[in-house]
Enzyme design. Sequence first.
Site, PDB file in Angstrom:
ATOM      1  N   HIS A  14       0.992  -1.218  -0.096  1.00 15.57           N
ATOM      2  CA  HIS A  14       0.025   0.094  -0.076  1.00 15.57           C
ATOM      3  C   HIS A  14       0.988   1.208   0.073  1.00 15.57           C
ATOM      4  O   HIS A  14       1.549   1.540   0.797  1.00 15.57           O
ATOM      5  CB  HIS A  14      -0.769   0.087   1.288  1.00 15.57           C
ATOM      6  N   HIS A  16       1.750   5.305  -1.526  1.00 14.53           N
ATOM      7  CA  HIS A  16       1.198   6.503  -2.446  1.00 14.53           C
ATOM      8  C   HIS A  16       2.574   7.223  -2.982  1.00 14.53           C
ATOM      9  O   HIS A  16       3.306   7.435  -2.212  1.00 14.53           O
ATOM     10  CB  HIS A  16       0.569   7.603  -1.272  1.00 14.53           C
ATOM     11  N   LEU A  17       2.615   7.203  -4.499  1.00 13.10           N
ATOM     12  CA  LEU A  17       3.633   7.946  -4.917  1.00 13.10           C
ATOM     13  C   LEU A  17       3.230   9.220  -5.452  1.00 13.10           C
ATOM     14  O   LEU A  17       4.155   9.976  -5.867  1.00 13.10           O
ATOM     15  CB  LEU A  17       4.105   6.907  -5.989  1.00 13.10           C
ATOM     16  N   ARG A  18       2.012   9.731  -5.654  1.00 13.18           N
ATOM     17  CA  ARG A  18       1.351  10.998  -6.126  1.00 13.18           C
ATOM     18  C   ARG A  18       1.815  11.009  -7.542  1.00 13.18           C
ATOM     19  O   ARG A  18       1.926  10.027  -8.366  1.00 13.18           O
ATOM     20  CB  ARG A  18       2.054  12.028  -5.310  1.00 13.18           C
ATOM     21  N   LYS A 100      -9.133  -0.548  -6.125  1.00 11.13           N
ATOM     22  CA  LYS A 100      -9.286   0.100  -4.719  1.00 11.13           C
ATOM     23  C   LYS A 100     -10.575   0.596  -4.289  1.00 11.13           C
ATOM     24  O   LYS A 100     -11.295   1.542  -5.101  1.00 11.13           O
ATOM     25  CB  LYS A 100      -8.307   1.147  -4.575  1.00 11.13           C
ATOM     26  N   HIS A 137     -10.296   0.297   1.826  1.00  9.70           N
ATOM     27  CA  HIS A 137     -10.222   1.416   2.870  1.00  9.70           C
ATOM     28  C   HIS A 137     -11.630   1.180   3.821  1.00  9.70           C
ATOM     29  O   HIS A 137     -12.539   1.697   3.354  1.00  9.70           O
ATOM     30  CB  HIS A 137     -10.444   2.896   2.242  1.00  9.70           C
ATOM     31  N   HIS A 175      -4.566  -1.277   5.684  1.00  7.06           N
ATOM     32  CA  HIS A 175      -4.210  -0.403   6.943  1.00  7.06           C
ATOM     33  C   HIS A 175      -5.108  -0.610   8.169  1.00  7.06           C
ATOM     34  O   HIS A 175      -5.770   0.524   8.548  1.00  7.06           O
ATOM     35  CB  HIS A 175      -4.150   1.005   6.691  1.00  7.06           C
ATOM     36  N   LEU A 220      -5.353   8.917   8.187  1.00  9.18           N
ATOM     37  CA  LEU A 220      -6.574   8.453   7.960  1.00  9.18           C
ATOM     38  C   LEU A 220      -6.349   6.940   7.284  1.00  9.18           C
ATOM     39  O   LEU A 220      -5.667   6.870   6.451  1.00  9.18           O
ATOM     40  CB  LEU A 220      -7.537   9.019   7.275  1.00  9.18           C
ATOM     41  N   ASP A 248       1.269   2.355   3.567  1.00 15.14           N
ATOM     42  CA  ASP A 248       0.513   3.626   3.634  1.00 15.14           C
ATOM     43  C   ASP A 248       1.284   5.029   3.729  1.00 15.14           C
ATOM     44  O   ASP A 248       0.716   6.088   4.073  1.00 15.14           O
ATOM     45  CB  ASP A 248      -0.666   3.680   4.441  1.00 15.14           C
ATOM     46  N   HIS A 252       2.716  14.430   1.806  1.00 11.16           N
ATOM     47  CA  HIS A 252       2.166  15.776   1.475  1.00 11.16           C
ATOM     48  C   HIS A 252       3.260  16.822   2.114  1.00 11.16           C
ATOM     49  O   HIS A 252       4.216  16.665   2.587  1.00 11.16           O
ATOM     50  CB  HIS A 252       1.192  15.971   2.679  1.00 11.16           C
ATOM     51  N   ALA A 264      -3.890  14.492   5.842  1.00  4.87           N
ATOM     52  CA  ALA A 264      -3.835  13.036   6.522  1.00  4.87           C
ATOM     53  C   ALA A 264      -2.890  12.315   5.805  1.00  4.87           C
ATOM     54  O   ALA A 264      -3.109  12.259   4.529  1.00  4.87           O
ATOM     55  CB  ALA A 264      -5.180  12.399   6.623  1.00  4.87           C
TER      56      ALA A 264
END
Length: 346
Positions: A14, A16-18, A100, A137, A175, A220, A248, A252, A264
């Site tokens: 899990h 996040h690479l944006r 997802k 989620h 998560h 979150l 996760d 940011h 978050a």
Amino acid sequence: MTKSITIIRPDDWHLHLRDGDMLCAVLPETARDFGRAIIMPNLVPPVVTAKDASAYRDRIMAAMPDGSDFKPLMTLYLTENTDPDDVAAAFHDRLISAVKYYPAGATTNSDAGVSDIKNVMPVLERMAAIGCNLCIHGEVTNPEVDIFDREAVFLETILDPLRNALPELRITSEHITTKNGVDYVKSADRNLAASITTHHLIINRNHILVGGIKPHYYCLPVAKRETHRVALVDAATSGDARFFLGTDSAPHTDPTKENACGCAGCFTATNTMSCLAHVFEAANALDNLEKFTSLNGPKHYNLPVNNSQITLVKSDTPVTYPSKIETADSTVTVFDPGFDLHWKIA
């Protein structure tokens, strides 16, 4: 005393690479240590179709550090307009590894998610038939439900009825943050597993709130009571094949975290393996670190394990990491576990 441990190269189930400049800044942090990662699709606009996933994968590969053999495992963002045929074709072509499920409004960039699960049942039925994994989620978004109870309510009102209706659907409860989540996964004999983040093994809700608000611990699903954190550690360190790492890790920029309505997410890609070695050693479970990071996830996703290894070495003096990652727009703060780290990948 153990001073080093060699394990199969880990995966992150899990991540996040944006996109854009942020992608270029944070991708090396994961590609350095991990063999593969399940890539979250909640971009703006989201990765909804096979065409979107293919284009996003191309952008990730273009940003890959020289010499890296890291493999992104793509996902599609489930909406109430998702085409079951598109999902099936993308899975057949091995373009995606999962779909997802975001409850609409549950987290960052989830507004296009699912408001009523009945509206996506045709997609889920097709996924069950072809063996495509659903990453969930697991929180309700009803404003009447307390934010600390949203996972437990989701298990009872959404996930359990879904599994009863579609027992052949392979599901990752992502998560998880509660003892309720741990116990629910343990009660399942097949087709259900859970990812656990690095930060939820380390922080509880006091870390966010006591002594002033700590925006870089806000995530979150939000961290819960200490009793829940302990249950997560027990599950992660147990060796149980139904639990595996999904960081996760969610970058940011600092201005978007440190404001009156901060985003978050905890960015843990940089030091996750050091943090996990600390947690597992404290639990006298270093022998199970490989299962959690490198073996259990591939088993759930029906993939081979990685064919390379890493070695973690423990030093007498604390190891250091950069406190921030530079991006084109600003900085991203690296997760601070709140204790000295002594393990690091050699």
